[in-house]
Design a protein around this motif. Sequence first.
Motif, PDB file in Angstrom:
ATOM      1  N   LYS A  54      16.113  30.234  14.212  1.00 34.61           N
ATOM      2  CA  LYS A  54      14.677  29.985  14.378  1.00 34.61           C
ATOM      3  C   LYS A  54      14.221  28.848  13.456  1.00 34.61           C
ATOM      4  O   LYS A  54      14.648  28.776  12.299  1.00 34.61           O
ATOM      5  CB  LYS A  54      13.933  31.281  14.008  1.00 34.61           C
ATOM      6  CG  LYS A  54      12.499  31.328  14.384  1.00 34.61           C
ATOM      7  CD  LYS A  54      12.053  32.782  14.210  1.00 34.61           C
ATOM      8  CE  LYS A  54      10.599  32.983  14.390  1.00 34.61           C
ATOM      9  NZ  LYS A  54      10.242  34.399  14.280  1.00 34.61           N
ATOM     10  N   SER A  55      13.326  27.988  14.018  1.00 31.71           N
ATOM     11  CA  SER A  55      12.803  26.932  13.146  1.00 31.71           C
ATOM     12  C   SER A  55      11.687  27.531  12.283  1.00 31.71           C
ATOM     13  O   SER A  55      10.820  28.268  12.785  1.00 31.71           O
ATOM     14  CB  SER A  55      12.343  25.778  14.038  1.00 31.71           C
ATOM     15  OG  SER A  55      11.072  25.388  13.701  1.00 31.71           O
ATOM     16  N   ARG A  56      11.723  27.251  10.992  1.00 31.60           N
ATOM     17  CA  ARG A  56      10.782  27.883  10.060  1.00 31.60           C
ATOM     18  C   ARG A  56       9.946  26.836   9.351  1.00 31.60           C
ATOM     19  O   ARG A  56      10.481  25.826   8.906  1.00 31.60           O
ATOM     20  CB  ARG A  56      11.546  28.708   8.995  1.00 31.60           C
ATOM     21  CG  ARG A  56      12.343  29.804   9.604  1.00 31.60           C
ATOM     22  CD  ARG A  56      13.167  30.641   8.649  1.00 31.60           C
ATOM     23  NE  ARG A  56      14.033  31.487   9.475  1.00 31.60           N
ATOM     24  CZ  ARG A  56      13.607  32.586  10.095  1.00 31.60           C
ATOM     25  NH1 ARG A  56      12.377  33.004   9.931  1.00 31.60           N
ATOM     26  NH2 ARG A  56      14.422  33.273  10.867  1.00 31.60           N
ATOM     27  N   THR A  57       8.636  27.110   9.228  1.00 30.11           N
ATOM     28  CA  THR A  57       7.785  26.136   8.534  1.00 30.11           C
ATOM     29  C   THR A  57       8.155  26.091   7.051  1.00 30.11           C
ATOM     30  O   THR A  57       8.143  25.035   6.430  1.00 30.11           O
ATOM     31  CB  THR A  57       6.291  26.477   8.695  1.00 30.11           C
ATOM     32  OG1 THR A  57       6.127  27.865   8.500  1.00 30.11           O
ATOM     33  CG2 THR A  57       5.758  26.098  10.057  1.00 30.11           C
ATOM     34  N   VAL A  58       8.498  27.252   6.487  1.00 29.58           N
ATOM     35  CA  VAL A  58       9.012  27.248   5.114  1.00 29.58           C
ATOM     36  C   VAL A  58      10.533  27.310   5.217  1.00 29.58           C
ATOM     37  O   VAL A  58      11.096  28.275   5.735  1.00 29.58           O
ATOM     38  CB  VAL A  58       8.493  28.470   4.317  1.00 29.58           C
ATOM     39  CG1 VAL A  58       9.146  28.516   2.943  1.00 29.58           C
ATOM     40  CG2 VAL A  58       6.979  28.424   4.194  1.00 29.58           C
ATOM     41  N   LYS A  59      11.178  26.248   4.738  1.00 31.45           N
ATOM     42  CA  LYS A  59      12.645  26.184   4.838  1.00 31.45           C
ATOM     43  C   LYS A  59      13.277  27.066   3.761  1.00 31.45           C
ATOM     44  O   LYS A  59      12.953  26.950   2.578  1.00 31.45           O
ATOM     45  CB  LYS A  59      13.144  24.739   4.641  1.00 31.45           C
ATOM     46  CG  LYS A  59      12.536  23.748   5.623  1.00 31.45           C
ATOM     47  CD  LYS A  59      13.142  23.891   7.028  1.00 31.45           C
ATOM     48  CE  LYS A  59      12.406  23.010   8.030  1.00 31.45           C
ATOM     49  NZ  LYS A  59      12.004  23.701   9.250  1.00 31.45           N
ATOM     50  N   ILE A  60      14.163  27.936   4.235  1.00 31.22           N
ATOM     51  CA  ILE A  60      14.905  28.800   3.306  1.00 31.22           C
ATOM     52  C   ILE A  60      16.369  28.371   3.412  1.00 31.22           C
ATOM     53  O   ILE A  60      16.898  28.260   4.525  1.00 31.22           O
ATOM     54  CB  ILE A  60      14.739  30.292   3.702  1.00 31.22           C
ATOM     55  CG1 ILE A  60      13.250  30.674   3.659  1.00 31.22           C
ATOM     56  CG2 ILE A  60      15.558  31.197   2.785  1.00 31.22           C
ATOM     57  CD1 ILE A  60      12.915  32.046   4.209  1.00 31.22           C
ATOM     58  N   PRO A  61      17.033  28.073   2.294  1.00 30.72           N
ATOM     59  CA  PRO A  61      18.426  27.583   2.377  1.00 30.72           C
ATOM     60  C   PRO A  61      19.304  28.521   3.210  1.00 30.72           C
ATOM     61  O   PRO A  61      19.238  29.756   3.043  1.00 30.72           O
ATOM     62  CB  PRO A  61      18.884  27.546   0.919  1.00 30.72           C
ATOM     63  CG  PRO A  61      17.624  27.459   0.122  1.00 30.72           C
ATOM     64  CD  PRO A  61      16.558  28.169   0.904  1.00 30.72           C
ATOM     65  N   ALA A  62      20.116  27.910   4.098  1.00 29.84           N
ATOM     66  CA  ALA A  62      20.939  28.702   5.022  1.00 29.84           C
ATOM     67  C   ALA A  62      21.834  29.681   4.269  1.00 29.84           C
ATOM     68  O   ALA A  62      22.096  30.797   4.735  1.00 29.84           O
ATOM     69  CB  ALA A  62      21.778  27.763   5.890  1.00 29.84           C
ATOM     70  N   GLY A  63      22.280  29.265   3.071  1.00 28.32           N
ATOM     71  CA  GLY A  63      23.190  30.111   2.293  1.00 28.32           C
ATOM     72  C   GLY A  63      22.566  31.440   1.857  1.00 28.32           C
ATOM     73  O   GLY A  63      23.283  32.386   1.527  1.00 28.32           O
TER      74      GLY A  63
END
Length: 438
Positions: free
Chosen positions: A49-58
């Motif tokens: 999902k594209s997120r407005t707040v980016k959370i590191p994939a790790g």
Amino acid sequence: MRQVNLGIIGGGTVGGGVFQAIQRNGALMASRLGVSLTVARVAVRDLKKSRTVKIPAGLLTTDWQSVVSDPAVNLVVELMGGTTIARQAVLAALKLGKPVVTANKALLSAHGEELFAAAQKHRTNLYYEASVAGGIPIIKVLREGLIGNRITRLFGIVNGTCNYILTRMKDEGADFADALAQAQRMGYAESPPDLDIDGHDAAHKTGILASLAHGFWVNPKQIYTEGIRNITRHDIEFAAKLGYSIRLLGCVKFAGGIRRKKSAIQVSVYPVLVPNSHVLANVNGVFNAILVRGDVVGDTLYYGQGAGQDATASAVLSDLADAALDLKCGTKNRVPPFVPHERDGAVLPMDDVVSRYYVRLTVEDRTGVFAKIADILAKAKIGISSIIQPEGHDGVTVPVILMIHDAPNAAIRKALAALAKLPVVKSAPVMIRVESFE
Ligand code: NAP
Ligand code: HSE
């Protein structure tokens, strides 16, 4: 410096807001608390999902159980919503002795007693500041700030979505559906938004506040609840002409002794006409406000944004700080989440609740109509304080507004049913309560 590792379940509006706020103010909090907060894991439903707040994939996973059981995670933050998996997740964390922070008022309303008991049993804590009134620290106020008071009255505008819709309908003549769609785009509304507009979200919050204020767990089924779905622009306009604004209000009122019970409390949610001179009539948009009357302090008022990413994140941060300090100091239940202290408390049946009323009838435009209406109300021992026939409504049917003196809910309900059967009354009567804040 001690480090507390957070396992967050939910990376949506609130979860994203908390992640972002920790990036922004984490160092400030660490300097104030002497504890650093680190986001160790974040569970979401959909990794793509594209997120407005980016959370590191790790940090991301779809497996909430692995977040709860991760030995590195020592504080679990439930921000997923819903009551089924959320209950499992919170219970699983508490059973491991891990403190939990939640913003989930639906969960607390349905399972609060069980969850607070589990926290106590496993000698850990459950924090829930963000569950009521977004950024306003009202839980802390009731649990700590006003601990030396008996709460005699609590009136709350506690649903940001409804207040936003009602304000836009009044100020801009906005359409209900358009205002709701905008509230959804702004991240204010629940999923589904029926929880907001049918009053259930406000009932969850009002029940939590009532339980805290009165020391017995209020069964959500006993909270009389009406939403704003049937509020029309007509009623907003007529109310404005009479000097009132319509607000969805949670009411918690000490009603004195009832039958053999020691104390009865009115706990209800419904739209009310608030006099424009009252401060709650001037709480607009997504803002919430809660008026709390204590027997020692008198009236106090709390105001702030009631929904949305940043306001809610601020309340979650307050809980994270409390939880971090409890972990640092080894305190398990410095202020217990909920302590029953009123063994004989009971919710007052809605039929016994007394209030004033605004009633709008659509009637045939001919002589003798008022006499028929007055006759039914007189037989029901209900007093009319004024009858208004607004001008500019010529036609076969016209609106008539009745302002009704104090009467029990059961009496007005029966009288309205009788009025609806009159051949001169052409559509279902509209009734909105009038609050005087006495
Ligand atoms: P949201 O935007 O829908 O976010 C929910 C998050 O939970 C999403 O990240 C979703 O993943 C994740 N999720 C759902 N089911 C999951 C599962 N089974 N496993 C892992 N992750 C799961 O909702 P929200 O507005 O942030 O609300 C969250 C909670 O805060 C609710 O209890 C709500 O009542 C409460 N709250 C909200 C506000 C507000 O203004 N929005 C204010 C106060 C309290 P995806 O992102 O992949 O879909
Ligand atoms: N949907 C809720 C509201 C979110 O509009 O108030 C904040 O609890």
